[in-house]
Design a protein around this motif. Structure first.
Motif, short mmCIF file in Angstrom:
data_model
loop_
_atom_site.label_atom_id
_atom_site.label_comp_id
_atom_site.label_asym_id
_atom_site.label_seq_id
_atom_site.Cartn_x
_atom_site.Cartn_y
_atom_site.Cartn_z
N LEU A 133 15.17 55.62 175.79
CA LEU A 133 15.10 54.18 175.56
C LEU A 133 14.67 53.48 176.84
N THR A 134 13.70 52.59 176.71
CA THR A 134 13.16 51.84 177.84
C THR A 134 13.16 50.35 177.48
N CYS A 135 13.08 49.51 178.49
CA CYS A 135 13.04 48.07 178.23
C CYS A 135 12.12 47.41 179.25
N PHE A 136 11.26 46.54 178.76
CA PHE A 136 10.38 45.78 179.64
C PHE A 136 11.20 44.64 180.24
N VAL A 137 11.20 44.55 181.56
CA VAL A 137 12.01 43.54 182.27
C VAL A 137 11.15 42.82 183.31
N ASP A 138 11.73 41.80 183.90
CA ASP A 138 11.05 41.00 184.94
C ASP A 138 9.67 40.55 184.49
N GLU A 139 9.65 39.89 183.34
CA GLU A 139 8.40 39.36 182.78
C GLU A 139 7.34 40.44 182.65
N ASP A 140 7.75 41.59 182.17
CA ASP A 140 6.88 42.75 181.92
C ASP A 140 6.28 43.35 183.19
N SER A 141 6.87 43.10 184.34
CA SER A 141 6.36 43.72 185.57
C SER A 141 6.99 45.09 185.80
N LYS A 142 8.08 45.38 185.07
CA LYS A 142 8.79 46.65 185.23
C LYS A 142 9.17 47.20 183.86
N VAL A 143 9.27 48.53 183.80
CA VAL A 143 9.84 49.16 182.62
C VAL A 143 11.12 49.87 183.10
N LEU A 144 12.24 49.47 182.56
CA LEU A 144 13.53 50.02 182.92
C LEU A 144 13.81 51.23 182.03
N VAL A 145 13.98 52.39 182.63
CA VAL A 145 14.30 53.61 181.89
C VAL A 145 15.81 53.63 181.75
#
Length: 127
Positions: free
Chosen positions: A79-91
């Motif tokens: 499961l991943t999530c796009f964070v920081d206005e799509d500048s990062k992908v959190l694993v």
């Protein structure tokens, strides 16, 4: 110009992935790079976006792979999530869905999507 997203890892992920045989590393690992390189443009069959049961909908996604090693099935989900206005992908979290479902009642997603949501919340609060 496409710019790769920064991958932000979380230690719990390695627990699930470490259970895979060393002679056959999980196929999901290269797809984490694809997800970072293509963001929301990464596509099926290995990436599914918009996990609807997530509090972080539409930002929660998953990497999906299915592989056999001898007689063992590794139906890996990360499961991943796009964070920081799509500048990062959190694993957030990963594991062998097939093995988990053999020993537990209920759905893997009902258990682990909320775990991933908490990881996202904790990460956001740390800023």
């Amino acid at each position: 110009m496409d710019v790769a997203l920064e991958q932000v890892g979380f230690g719990v992920l390695m627990v699930g992935l470490a259970r895979c045989p060393l002679k056959s590393p999980p196929k999901s690992l290269p797809y984490l790079t694809i997800c970072a390189n293509h963001g929301r443009g990464a596509s099926l069959p290995y990436v599914r976006h918009r996990i609807q049961t997530s509090r972080n909908f539409p930002d929660m996604s998953e990497i999906r792979t299915d592989q056999w090693v001898e007689e063992d099935r590794y139906l890996m989900r990360v499961l991943t999530c796009f964070v920081d206005e799509d500048s990062k992908v959190l694993v957030c979290f990963g594991g062998n869905k097939h093995r988990w479902e053999q020993g537990h009642e209920g759905d893997w997603y009902e258990t682990y999507v909320p775990v991933a949501d908490v990881i996202v919340s904790n990460t956001e609060e740390e800023k």
